[in-house]
Design an enzyme around this catalytic site. Structure first.
Site, PDB file in Angstrom:
ATOM      1  N   HIS A 201      -2.204   0.972   7.219  1.00  0.00           N
ATOM      2  CA  HIS A 201      -2.581   1.053   5.805  1.00  0.00           C
ATOM      3  C   HIS A 201      -2.397   2.478   5.294  1.00  0.00           C
ATOM      4  CE1 HIS A 201      -4.471  -0.023   2.094  1.00  0.00           C
ATOM      5  NE2 HIS A 201      -5.548   0.714   2.297  1.00  0.00           N
TER       6      HIS A 201
ATOM      7  N   CYS B  36       0.810  -1.224   0.000  1.00  0.00           N
ATOM      8  CA  CYS B  36       0.000   0.000   0.000  1.00  0.00           C
ATOM      9  C   CYS B  36       0.842   1.272   0.000  1.00  0.00           C
ATOM     10  CB  CYS B  36      -0.970   0.002   1.179  1.00  0.00           C
ATOM     11  SG  CYS B  36      -0.179  -0.219   2.785  1.00  0.00           S
TER      12      CYS B  36
END
Length: 465
Positions: A220, A145
């Site tokens: 994330h 990510c």
């Protein structure tokens, strides 16, 4: 910084949210004029939101005060530099460059890092007409990510990149988001860059709490950008690009309905005038000019900031998540590059004034010469012929331009020092010290110094406790 990539695994490693890492990653992707900054408070964006007025040569050369007003209009004749008014005394250099270096268009995107807990909603995507040329890739492999957050910004902006990176977008143009994600995860060039930020492991035996800690800490990265007058959250765990404040953004603005045609004509005329008269910075500004129009009066940075604040509040109020660590990074035009452009402008002014003084019979030598052919839009800078003939006025311009150059060089030095510190931090983070440590311990043992050193440290620690 070159690092050993010989033993890169197919998996993607975890990456720390650190400006030095993202800056290095951007450089290795070919984005040489892009940098990043840590955002410690959401108020950081205030200056960028307010400074929307297009920068012109009058602002840089101290003829007009930069007000930062988005709705300020400039007539064509106002863009012509008044040589008599160069470097006004009432314009503070510090205030001027604080505004000019924090221009709205310099922010390309915002990266938000948060801890995924049970609060996370993977159904934020609501079906809508997604622009065909908006690059969005689903995350199909763990830990990718961070790199995808960077790519979600640079591949959706007019930013110069390596051929390897540009080819990714070209190759995957007609792919769906899942296939684009597979394309990214299978790109060896990207994976090698990403995995080069894995810290060296000195001990084979993992910490007994490693698995537990790993399961608890699940962070994330997502990105916020403006694209074709819309604000998008690009999150690889969602089904598609999330349109932020979709209802608000899709509402027609009643103030614009009656006069759209007239406004369009006025905007076109203003844009043409600005394009002809603005300096190189303005061209870069206009390249990213899907920043503050078409969002029902709201600025894209403001919309993104409000959404991030809402996300933070939801996570903080969630009783299922005790870890409320966040990080925000702004991806922007490198201030070092902008400052150097301003320095060059003042150097050209100073050089032209000195040539004018020589033409008027003054006995001076040219110093700090600059090749003007290397710089575009020189017509915006006063020509030698248009400079005043008064010697005292010319000397005053030389002195003030020198002060501007010296001040900007101090700002440039600060930026270079930041990059040096980042480079040093990268070296310490990713250099493998294990051979050095083991060699030192072996030498100490060989010369019978190790046991004594151990006993001294043990005694020192016992005394402290």
């Amino acid at each position: 910084m070159a690092r050993d990539n010989e033993n890169i695994l197919e998996e993607w490693c975890l990456i720390e949210s650190n400006p030095c890492i993202f800056y290095d990653m951007l450089k290795r992707m070919g984005a040489t004029e892009i940098s990043v900054e840590d955002v410690y408070s959401l108020s950081y964006f205030d200056d960028y939101i307010n400074n929307k007025e297009i920068i012109n040569m009058n602002h840089i050369l101290g003829v007009d005060t930069y007000l930062g007003e988005n709705n300020k209009t400039l007539d064509k004749e106002n863009n012509v530099v008044d040589v008599i008014e160069l470097y006004k005394n009432n314009i503070c250099m510090e205030d001027k460059y604080n505004k000019l270096l924090k221009h709205h268009s310099y922010i390309y995107g915002i990266i938000f890092l948060f801890n995924i807990g049970k609060h996370y909603k993977n159904n934020k995507y609501i079906e809508h007409n997604v622009p065909d040329n908006l690059f969005f890739a689903k995350q199909v492999i763990p830990n990718a990510c961070a790199t995808q957050a960077i790519l979600s910004i640079v591949l959706n902006k007019d930013i110069e990149l390596n051929d390897e990176i540009k080819n990714i977008k070209t190759f995957s143009l007609n792919f769906d988001s899942s296939m684009k994600g597979l394309t990214l995860s299978n790109c060896t060039f990207l994976r090698n860059i990403h995995n080069s930020y894995k810290p060296p492991i000195y001990l084979d035996k993992e910490d007994v709490h490693h698995d537990k800690k790993k399961s608890e800490d699940s962070f994330h990265f997502v990105s916020y950008i403006s694209f074709q007058d819309k604000v998008y959250l690009l999150d690889g765990l969602q089904s598609g690009p999330v349109l932020i404040n979709a209802d608000e953004q899709n509402k027609p603005n009643p103030n614009n309905n009656n006069n759209n045609k007239d406004n369009d004509n006025d905007n076109n005329n203003n844009n043409n005038n600005n394009n002809n008269n603005n300096n190189n910075n303005n061209n870069n500004n206009n390249n990213n000019n899907n920043n503050n129009i078409g969002m029902n009066g709201k600025d894209w940075i403001e919309i993104s900031r409000e959404h991030i604040k809402k996300e933070i509040d939801e996570i903080c109020n969630s009783q299922t998540n005790n870890d409320v660590r966040f990080n925000i990074i702004a991806v922007m035009k490198d201030k070092e590059y902008i400052i150097q452009e301003y320095i060059n402008i003042h150097r050209i002014v100073k050089q032209r004034v000195n040539i004018k003084l020589i033409n008027l019979g003054e006995n001076i030598e040219l110093s700090d010469e600059i090749n003007e052919d290397e710089f575009p839009l020189l017509n915006d800078i006063p020509s030698i012929e248009n400079l005043p003939n008064n010697v005292d006025t010319l000397y005053n311009i030389v002195n003030k331009s020198t002060l501007e150059i010296n001040y900007l060089q101090s700002l440039l030095h600060e930026q270079k020092e930041i990059k040096k510190l980042w480079n040093k931090e990268l070296t310490f983070k990713f250099f493998n010290f294990y051979p050095f440590i083991m060699s030192s311990l072996n030498l100490m043992a060989k010369h019978k110094l190790l046991k004594d050193a151990y006993q001294k440290e043990k005694l020192k620690n016992a005394t402290k406790s």
